[in-house]
Design an enzyme around this catalytic site. Sequence first.
Site, PDB file in Angstrom:
ATOM      1  N   ARG A 128      43.170  41.321  45.773  1.00  0.00           N
ATOM      2  CA  ARG A 128      43.877  40.673  44.664  1.00  0.00           C
ATOM      3  C   ARG A 128      45.337  40.335  45.027  1.00  0.00           C
ATOM      4  O   ARG A 128      46.274  40.787  44.399  1.00  0.00           O
ATOM      5  CB  ARG A 128      43.828  41.536  43.411  1.00  0.00           C
ATOM      6  CG  ARG A 128      42.471  42.066  43.024  1.00  0.00           C
ATOM      7  CD  ARG A 128      41.490  41.014  42.564  1.00  0.00           C
ATOM      8  NE  ARG A 128      41.821  40.342  41.344  1.00  0.00           N
ATOM      9  CZ  ARG A 128      41.527  40.795  40.137  1.00  0.00           C
ATOM     10  NH1 ARG A 128      40.928  41.952  40.005  1.00  0.00           N
ATOM     11  NH2 ARG A 128      41.850  40.113  39.067  1.00  0.00           N
ATOM     12  N   ARG A 181      38.489  48.656  28.914  1.00  0.00           N
ATOM     13  CA  ARG A 181      39.572  47.710  29.239  1.00  0.00           C
ATOM     14  C   ARG A 181      39.291  46.338  28.645  1.00  0.00           C
ATOM     15  O   ARG A 181      40.201  45.565  28.401  1.00  0.00           O
ATOM     16  CB  ARG A 181      39.704  47.566  30.762  1.00  0.00           C
ATOM     17  CG  ARG A 181      40.168  48.815  31.442  1.00  0.00           C
ATOM     18  CD  ARG A 181      40.536  48.551  32.873  1.00  0.00           C
ATOM     19  NE  ARG A 181      41.440  47.394  32.987  1.00  0.00           N
ATOM     20  CZ  ARG A 181      41.978  47.022  34.145  1.00  0.00           C
ATOM     21  NH1 ARG A 181      41.677  47.673  35.247  1.00  0.00           N
ATOM     22  NH2 ARG A 181      42.784  45.993  34.199  1.00  0.00           N
ATOM     23  N   ASP A 213      32.832  36.524  36.418  1.00  0.00           N
ATOM     24  CA  ASP A 213      32.849  37.640  35.454  1.00  0.00           C
ATOM     25  C   ASP A 213      31.499  37.847  34.785  1.00  0.00           C
ATOM     26  O   ASP A 213      31.333  38.792  34.017  1.00  0.00           O
ATOM     27  CB  ASP A 213      33.918  37.404  34.383  1.00  0.00           C
ATOM     28  CG  ASP A 213      35.311  37.548  34.965  1.00  0.00           C
ATOM     29  OD1 ASP A 213      36.278  37.188  34.278  1.00  0.00           O
ATOM     30  OD2 ASP A 213      35.420  37.988  36.125  1.00  0.00           O
ATOM     31  N   LYS A 252      40.206  38.473  25.926  1.00  0.00           N
ATOM     32  CA  LYS A 252      41.210  39.307  26.631  1.00  0.00           C
ATOM     33  C   LYS A 252      41.987  38.430  27.608  1.00  0.00           C
ATOM     34  O   LYS A 252      43.220  38.486  27.667  1.00  0.00           O
ATOM     35  CB  LYS A 252      40.492  40.413  27.376  1.00  0.00           C
ATOM     36  CG  LYS A 252      41.275  41.064  28.502  1.00  0.00           C
ATOM     37  CD  LYS A 252      40.502  42.146  29.210  1.00  0.00           C
ATOM     38  CE  LYS A 252      39.684  41.675  30.365  1.00  0.00           C
ATOM     39  NZ  LYS A 252      40.411  41.418  31.617  1.00  0.00           N
ATOM     40  N   ASN A 253      41.272  37.562  28.332  1.00  0.00           N
ATOM     41  CA  ASN A 253      41.912  36.801  29.406  1.00  0.00           C
ATOM     42  C   ASN A 253      42.688  35.586  28.915  1.00  0.00           C
ATOM     43  O   ASN A 253      43.378  34.940  29.694  1.00  0.00           O
ATOM     44  CB  ASN A 253      40.878  36.402  30.461  1.00  0.00           C
ATOM     45  CG  ASN A 253      40.404  37.626  31.245  1.00  0.00           C
ATOM     46  OD1 ASN A 253      40.971  38.714  31.104  1.00  0.00           O
ATOM     47  ND2 ASN A 253      39.376  37.449  32.040  1.00  0.00           N
ATOM     48  N   CYS A 277      42.299  46.140  43.537  1.00  0.00           N
ATOM     49  CA  CYS A 277      41.440  46.898  42.606  1.00  0.00           C
ATOM     50  C   CYS A 277      40.065  46.968  43.254  1.00  0.00           C
ATOM     51  O   CYS A 277      39.871  46.516  44.377  1.00  0.00           O
ATOM     52  CB  CYS A 277      41.386  46.206  41.247  1.00  0.00           C
ATOM     53  SG  CYS A 277      40.427  44.703  41.300  1.00  0.00           S
TER      54      CYS A 277
HETATM   55  C1  EPZ Z   1      41.408  36.118  36.517  1.00  0.00           C
HETATM   56  O1  EPZ Z   1      41.866  36.988  37.537  1.00  0.00           O
HETATM   57  C2  EPZ Z   1      40.691  37.005  35.511  1.00  0.00           C
HETATM   58  N1  EPZ Z   1      41.640  37.988  34.955  1.00  0.00           N
HETATM   59  C3  EPZ Z   1      39.530  37.723  36.206  1.00  0.00           C
HETATM   60  O2  EPZ Z   1      38.849  38.469  35.215  1.00  0.00           O
HETATM   61  C4  EPZ Z   1      38.574  36.679  36.766  1.00  0.00           C
HETATM   62  O3  EPZ Z   1      37.542  37.334  37.463  1.00  0.00           O
HETATM   63  C5  EPZ Z   1      39.345  35.748  37.722  1.00  0.00           C
HETATM   64  O4  EPZ Z   1      40.469  35.166  37.035  1.00  0.00           O
HETATM   65  C6  EPZ Z   1      38.474  34.625  38.264  1.00  0.00           C
HETATM   66  O5  EPZ Z   1      37.959  33.883  37.207  1.00  0.00           O
HETATM   67  C7  EPZ Z   1      42.457  37.594  33.962  1.00  0.00           C
HETATM   68  O6  EPZ Z   1      42.455  36.450  33.542  1.00  0.00           O
HETATM   69  C8  EPZ Z   1      43.390  38.648  33.420  1.00  0.00           C
HETATM   70  P1  EPZ Z   1      42.195  34.420  40.561  1.00  0.00           P
HETATM   71  P2  EPZ Z   1      42.900  36.421  38.654  1.00  0.00           P
HETATM   72  O7  EPZ Z   1      43.654  34.375  40.843  1.00  0.00           O
HETATM   73  O8  EPZ Z   1      43.811  35.431  38.034  1.00  0.00           O
HETATM   74  C9  EPZ Z   1      42.405  34.963  45.262  1.00  0.00           C
HETATM   75  C10 EPZ Z   1      37.924  40.346  34.236  1.00  0.00           C
HETATM   76  O9  EPZ Z   1      36.849  40.875  34.541  1.00  0.00           O
HETATM   77  N2  EPZ Z   1      43.880  34.886  45.077  1.00  0.00           N
HETATM   78  O10 EPZ Z   1      41.533  33.219  39.968  1.00  0.00           O
HETATM   79  O11 EPZ Z   1      43.474  37.571  39.369  1.00  0.00           O
HETATM   80  C11 EPZ Z   1      41.829  36.205  44.620  1.00  0.00           C
HETATM   81  O12 EPZ Z   1      41.912  37.299  45.514  1.00  0.00           O
HETATM   82  C12 EPZ Z   1      38.851  39.903  35.337  1.00  0.00           C
HETATM   83  O13 EPZ Z   1      38.310  40.089  33.079  1.00  0.00           O
HETATM   84  C13 EPZ Z   1      44.689  34.805  46.209  1.00  0.00           C
HETATM   85  O14 EPZ Z   1      44.207  34.797  47.344  1.00  0.00           O
HETATM   86  O15 EPZ Z   1      41.885  35.674  39.632  1.00  0.00           O
HETATM   87  C14 EPZ Z   1      40.402  35.785  44.353  1.00  0.00           C
HETATM   88  O16 EPZ Z   1      39.650  35.932  45.548  1.00  0.00           O
HETATM   89  C15 EPZ Z   1      38.405  40.389  36.700  1.00  0.00           C
HETATM   90  N3  EPZ Z   1      46.034  34.733  46.036  1.00  0.00           N
HETATM   91  C16 EPZ Z   1      40.530  34.297  44.020  1.00  0.00           C
HETATM   92  O17 EPZ Z   1      41.797  33.880  44.528  1.00  0.00           O
HETATM   93  C17 EPZ Z   1      46.606  34.721  44.785  1.00  0.00           C
HETATM   94  O18 EPZ Z   1      47.847  34.625  44.694  1.00  0.00           O
HETATM   95  C18 EPZ Z   1      40.511  33.997  42.517  1.00  0.00           C
HETATM   96  O19 EPZ Z   1      41.443  34.857  41.898  1.00  0.00           O
HETATM   97  C19 EPZ Z   1      45.766  34.809  43.654  1.00  0.00           C
HETATM   98  C20 EPZ Z   1      44.403  34.885  43.822  1.00  0.00           C
END
Ligand code: EPZ
Length: 418
Positions: A123, A399, A307, A22-23, A118
């Site tokens: 996020r 999802r 995850d 999915k990701n 969420c």
């Molecule tokens: C991706 O989310 C995945 N989703 C998530 O999977 C996964 O948990 C996550 O990466 C971490 O591996 C998809 O790929 C669609 P991040 P993403 O940006 O990109 C902070 C699932 O279960 N952050 O790596 O949103 C954020 O709040 C989902 O399939 C900022 O502060 O994750 C988090 O604490 C859940 N500012 C950390 O960074 C930003 O602009 C990592 O988030 C972006 C993120």
Amino acid sequence: MQKLLIKGKKELFGKISISGSKNATLPILAATILSEKVKLKNIPLVKDIFTMVELLKFIGLKINILKKKNIIEINHTNKMVKTLAPYKLVKTMRAGVLVLGPLLTKYKKAKISLPGGCAIGTRPVNLHLFALKKLGAKIKIKNGYIIAEAKNGLKGANIFFPSISVGATENAILGAFNANGKTILNNCAIEPEIKDLIKFLNKLGGKIKIVGRKILITGLKKIKKSVEHEVIFDRIELGTYMVAAALIGKKIIFSKIDSKIIHNEINVLKKMGVKIKTKSSSIEISKSNRIKKINLSTNPYPGFPTDLQAQIMVLMTRAKGVSKIKESIFENRFMHVPELKRMGANIEIKNKTAIVTGPSNLTGAEVMATDLRASVSLVLAGLVADNRTIINRIYHLDRGYELLEKKLKNCNARIKRI
Ligand code: EPZ
């Protein structure tokens, strides 16, 4: 509202086929905005994918889903596209924000709803906007929307991410893809799903490569009009079912996977005493009656994935002694803990760390799913608990897990949707 009913303690055996990721599919779907004729194979037919397809159709892409073959065909010859991602389509699927980079780099403007938070955290998308501004975009936030434009197109830049973000890395790659000149991204996320996005973009004619945590991108002028791509397998789905096998499986086989990609997770399970036989493209797992305690922390790839944190915690409840897992990626990703405690688990949370004392015999209960991975940890607990477990709000599961009941039923699980 649909529920899942599970009768626990049924030993699992047989084969589980793993779907496409999915990701990986979500950013690659966003990237199809850059091309014309695209055929994507090994697509997981899960809710988030359909939502992303809705968004791309709204923008103006012609999309055909061949469900029986897990194929998506995209025809994007539309000159008049809407460079808009409306709230109604982004609020339920945050990855909709990934159309920002492609729309900006190809059409020089975009209006994207700010994705809400969420269950697992606020996020934010500040890192996405930080990177696109470095590439020359003018961005303002108004009425809950990101209003972005780049009148003269995006320009290559040397960008240092202050913290590692999967989505921000993906948006930056997509923005830099046909910017003018070279871009170097530093301190990037390098998940396998990002490598698959890069593989797809290089098929479009890109010259993108990963060196450590740097990603080097040469802005493209001529993009290939038609391309085919088979999406990588879903390592999180695989990890989820590996935990199911470790809990209550007997010789469960996973094939058509790449065991190198989940080398770290295999080592964790081996350290916990799980019997695993690995070949390059298949794995065989059987439960062990002596699960050992372990201390873990979630980290960006190649560290232990956030995850899989909820899932491995269920296995920790079966380990003798005190195990710990620190959640260092998201600020609120322990919603499964109160539900697992209602099933008899002994878990305390102390500064972002779950302390799990085992072994505890889980008992069936009626529980509530709160997010995608928390909900699947309740399925795992239900498989190994005695009596019946009923899981509410299973739309979270739909999802990200394709044919979950069918895959588990094929391995002798007593599970049904009611
Ligand atoms: C991706 O989310 C995945 N989703 C998530 O999977 C996964 O948990 C996550 O990466 C971490 O591996 C998809 O790929 C669609 P991040 P993403 O940006 O990109 C902070 C699932 O279960 N952050 O790596 O949103 C954020 O709040 C989902 O399939 C900022 O502060 O994750 C988090 O604490 C859940 N500012 C950390 O960074 C930003 O602009 C990592 O988030 C972006 C993120």
